[in-house]
Design an enzyme around this catalytic site. Structure first.
Site, PDB file in Angstrom:
ATOM      1  N   ARG A  50      -5.693  13.340 -73.216  1.00 19.21           N
ATOM      2  CA  ARG A  50      -4.509  13.341 -72.338  1.00 19.21           C
ATOM      3  C   ARG A  50      -3.231  13.768 -73.060  1.00 19.21           C
ATOM      4  O   ARG A  50      -2.131  13.332 -72.715  1.00 19.21           O
ATOM      5  CB  ARG A  50      -4.298  11.963 -71.695  1.00 19.21           C
ATOM      6  CG  ARG A  50      -5.493  11.443 -70.914  1.00 19.21           C
ATOM      7  CD  ARG A  50      -5.805  12.278 -69.686  1.00 19.21           C
ATOM      8  NE  ARG A  50      -6.975  11.776 -68.998  1.00 19.21           N
ATOM      9  CZ  ARG A  50      -8.224  12.216 -69.205  1.00 19.21           C
ATOM     10  NH1 ARG A  50      -8.441  13.197 -70.081  1.00 19.21           N
ATOM     11  NH2 ARG A  50      -9.240  11.708 -68.536  1.00 19.21           N
ATOM     12  N   SER A  76      -3.731   7.093 -62.527  1.00 15.42           N
ATOM     13  CA  SER A  76      -4.046   6.128 -63.584  1.00 15.42           C
ATOM     14  C   SER A  76      -2.778   5.729 -64.325  1.00 15.42           C
ATOM     15  O   SER A  76      -2.023   6.592 -64.782  1.00 15.42           O
ATOM     16  CB  SER A  76      -5.044   6.742 -64.574  1.00 15.42           C
ATOM     17  OG  SER A  76      -6.261   7.031 -63.938  1.00 15.42           O
ATOM     18  N   GLU A 104      -0.033   6.039 -69.197  1.00 14.32           N
ATOM     19  CA  GLU A 104      -0.275   7.469 -68.965  1.00 14.32           C
ATOM     20  C   GLU A 104       0.798   7.992 -68.025  1.00 14.32           C
ATOM     21  O   GLU A 104       1.217   9.131 -68.138  1.00 14.32           O
ATOM     22  CB  GLU A 104      -1.666   7.641 -68.340  1.00 14.32           C
ATOM     23  CG  GLU A 104      -2.074   9.086 -68.113  1.00 14.32           C
ATOM     24  CD  GLU A 104      -3.519   9.200 -67.652  1.00 14.32           C
ATOM     25  OE1 GLU A 104      -3.756   9.869 -66.629  1.00 14.32           O
ATOM     26  OE2 GLU A 104      -4.395   8.627 -68.302  1.00 14.32           O
TER      27      GLU A 104
END
Length: 298
Positions: free
Chosen positions: A174, A224, A294
């Site tokens: 990520r 998320s 995130e």
């Protein structure tokens, strides 16, 4: 600020608005106004916008389709630039796909899967734009952008435009080089896909979509919330701590998936932030694991 606003209007760069509520531009439907909101009508107009901004001492921020994003209730000072219509072109040349940063990531996955191209099956349920996906190395189901990206065209704050190879993007979980080392805006990307069996690809897409429908909320959310502290998973840690369904104000931890926070209709950004802190404190005390978000807070 008035001089900047007048120059942007006079330069015909695209949509230019004052005090635009950002709740209408985020998937969680939260966020106060931006002083100035610009949606450039093309890549050239984005470059023109950035060159105008350079002459003024004002902060600026880029957004895409508003997923993985939480905007402060007070709004954002300065300029918010949305990469959207006008920067959503798509060219398919055999297995090579060139697509604008404003193109919907879900739509791209659906279009290419129906044409029999394999490699984007994992993206069938991931919201957001291509630019955002490339920027953060979006992924699911054991795959991510780094598996298919050939190169990305990036606009840097000094006005310079460069093509960065997959290697130059320095992908990890990520994360890309654009988040810390070389902040930049993904204006388009080139993906290398593989011709595959249409029936197999369709089955895989349907399986991933069904999984998302069964395990993830349909209420407004930002996606998320936490990065998975591999080999653990944030959702499992939160579930095991009996936090699913816990709420603060109008924000609630999804009863379907622990790593999602939903807006029950009247949530504020402060509600969400308080809930995030409660989760982090609980998991740290219970498991000794420090969760990292995130979602990006503006």
């Amino acid at each position: 600020m008035d001089n900047l606003l007048n120059e942007l209007h006079g330069s015909d760069v695209g949509k230019v608005k004052e005090k635009e509520p950002l709740a209408t531009h985020t998937t969680i439907k939260i966020g106060g106004p931006a002083d100035i909101f610009v949606e450039p009508a093309s890549v050239d107009n984005l470059v023109k916008t950035m060159n105008i901004i350079k002459n003024y001492d004002v902060p600026w921020k880029i957004i895409g389709r508003g997923s993985n994003l939480l905007v402060a209730d007070e709004g954002i000072e300065g300029i918010v630039i949305k990469i959207g219509k006008g920067m959503d072109h798509l060219e398919i040349n055999g297995s090579e796909v060139r697509v604008g940063g404003g193109y919907s990531f879900i739509v791209l996955a659906n279009v290419l899967s129906r044409k029999g191209y394999s490699g984007l099956e994992f993206a069938g349920g991931i919201p957001g734009s291509v630019g955002g996906a490339v920027y953060m190395n979006a992924g699911a189901h054991g795959s991510d952008i780094s598996k298919i990206l050939k190169k990305a065209r990036v606009l840097f704050p000094d006005g310079k435009v460069e093509w960065l190879s997959k290697e130059e993007m320095k992908y990890s979980y990520r994360t890309s080089v654009l988040q810390k080392e070389r902040p930049g805006i993904v204006i388009e990307a080139v993906f290398e896909l593989t011709p595959g069996n249409l029936e197999v690809i369709s089955t895989e897409m349907k399986k991933h979509k069904s999984y998302r429908r069964e395990t993830q909320p349909v209420k407004p959310c930002c996606g998320s919330v936490f990065r998975n502290p591999l080999p653990d998973h944030a959702g499992k840690l939160i579930q095991d701590a009996d936090l699913k369904g816990f709420s603060i104000g109008g924000a609630q931890i999804s009863e379907l998936h622990g790593n999602f926070i939903v807006n029950n209709g009247n949530a504020t950004a402060n509600d969400v932030l308080s809930l995030i802190e409660h989760i982090k404190t609980t998991i740290l005390e219970r498991n000794g694991i420090q969760l990292h978000t995130e979602v990006e807070f503006l």
